[in-house]
Design an enzyme around this catalytic site. Structure first.
Site, short mmCIF file in Angstrom:
data_model
loop_
_atom_site.label_atom_id
_atom_site.label_comp_id
_atom_site.label_asym_id
_atom_site.label_seq_id
_atom_site.Cartn_x
_atom_site.Cartn_y
_atom_site.Cartn_z
N CYS A 258 33.52 -69.87 -30.14
CA CYS A 258 34.92 -70.25 -30.32
C CYS A 258 35.31 -71.36 -29.34
CB CYS A 258 35.81 -69.01 -30.23
SG CYS A 258 37.35 -69.23 -31.12
N GLU B 112 30.86 -61.18 -30.24
CA GLU B 112 30.91 -60.13 -29.21
C GLU B 112 31.98 -59.08 -29.53
OE1 GLU B 112 32.22 -63.04 -29.01
OE2 GLU B 112 34.20 -62.85 -28.09
N HIS C 114 33.80 -64.77 -33.15
CA HIS C 114 33.59 -63.96 -31.95
C HIS C 114 32.58 -62.85 -32.23
CE1 HIS C 114 36.80 -65.30 -29.14
NE2 HIS C 114 37.35 -65.75 -30.26
N1 GLN Z 1 42.03 -72.34 -30.08
C1 GLN Z 1 41.25 -72.13 -28.89
C2 GLN Z 1 40.89 -73.45 -28.22
O1 GLN Z 1 41.19 -74.49 -28.72
C3 GLN Z 1 39.98 -71.35 -29.19
C4 GLN Z 1 40.33 -69.93 -29.58
C5 GLN Z 1 39.31 -68.90 -29.19
O2 GLN Z 1 38.39 -69.17 -28.40
N2 GLN Z 1 39.49 -67.72 -29.69
O3 GLN Z 1 40.27 -73.41 -27.19
#
Ligand code: GLN
Length: 205
Positions: A86, A183, A181
């Site tokens: 992410c 995890e 995610h």
């Molecule tokens: N929107 C977040 C970002 O730009 C990422 C979101 C997340 O890691 N769950 O860093």
């Protein structure tokens, strides 16, 4: 030596902000030593690194404040195996869409990553993602203000796509990037691949 226990691999989890604990838990469940990384000395003592989800702008700012940004860039160029999930995927991208003013990434992954790609309608959702390269059934994937990979260079292997074809998991050499995610849902196949890359890199494969 045949029959001996393979030497222990230690995986670091960048612990500036975000979902650190969950990654440590998955790694320990896989029987690997896992520890938080907050300083250049911590970084130097690990065989692989996880960059967790959270907020990429904050991870960027804190990594600079802690003097970790250049050491991480150098480690990536030097071949350290890294899994970014992410916000961690955003931090690995060479090109970012929807970047905040002044926002920087570590880079290394020849890909364009779009931040917050699902807008307010798709802030958070769950779906199944087929990841044939890693074997086994589709993964249950939790997306939270998630990015997607818009395009990739020729050295990048696409590991997973949404049903509509959008790219959500990639590998380039020893770098793994995942938009969701793993995890959170207890999914361990990306972490297992990271550990395999670390063993290979350490010549203990
Ligand atoms: N929107 C977040 C970002 O730009 C990422 C979101 C997340 O890691 N769950 O860093």
């Amino acid at each position: 030596m045949a029959g001996s226990t393979p030497a222990q691999i230690t995986v670091g989890v960048l612990a500036l902000q975000g979902a650190v604990r969950e990654h440590v838990d998955v790694l320990r469940r896989l029987g690997t030593e896992a520890r938080p990384v907050r300083t250049p000395a911590d970084l130097a003592s690990v065989d692989a690194l996880v960059i967790p989800g959270g907020e990429s702008t904050v991870i960027d700012k804190l990594s600079r404040a802690f003097g970790l940004d250049e050491p991480i860039r150098a480690a990536i160029s030097g071949g350290l195996p890294v899994l970014g999930t992410c916000a961690g995927l955003i931090m690995l991208g060479d090109r970012i869409q929807g970047r905040a003013p002044g926002q920087r990434t570590f880079g290394g992954l020849d890909a364009t990553v779009r931040r917050n790609a699902f807008g307010s309608q798709g802030e958070s959702f769950e779906t199944d993602v087929a990841v044939p390269e890693l074997g086994g059934p589709s993964m249950h994937a939790v997306f939270i203000r998630a990015p997607i990979v818009e395009d990739v260079g020729s050295a990048v292997t696409v590991l997973g796509r949404l049903n509509d074809g959008r790219i959500v998991a990639v590998q380039q050499g020893r770098l793994l990037g995942v938009a969701f995610h793993p995890e959170i849902s207890g999914e361990h196949r990306f972490h297992a691949r990271l550990i395999a890359l670390a063993r290979e890199a350490a010549g203990r494969g």
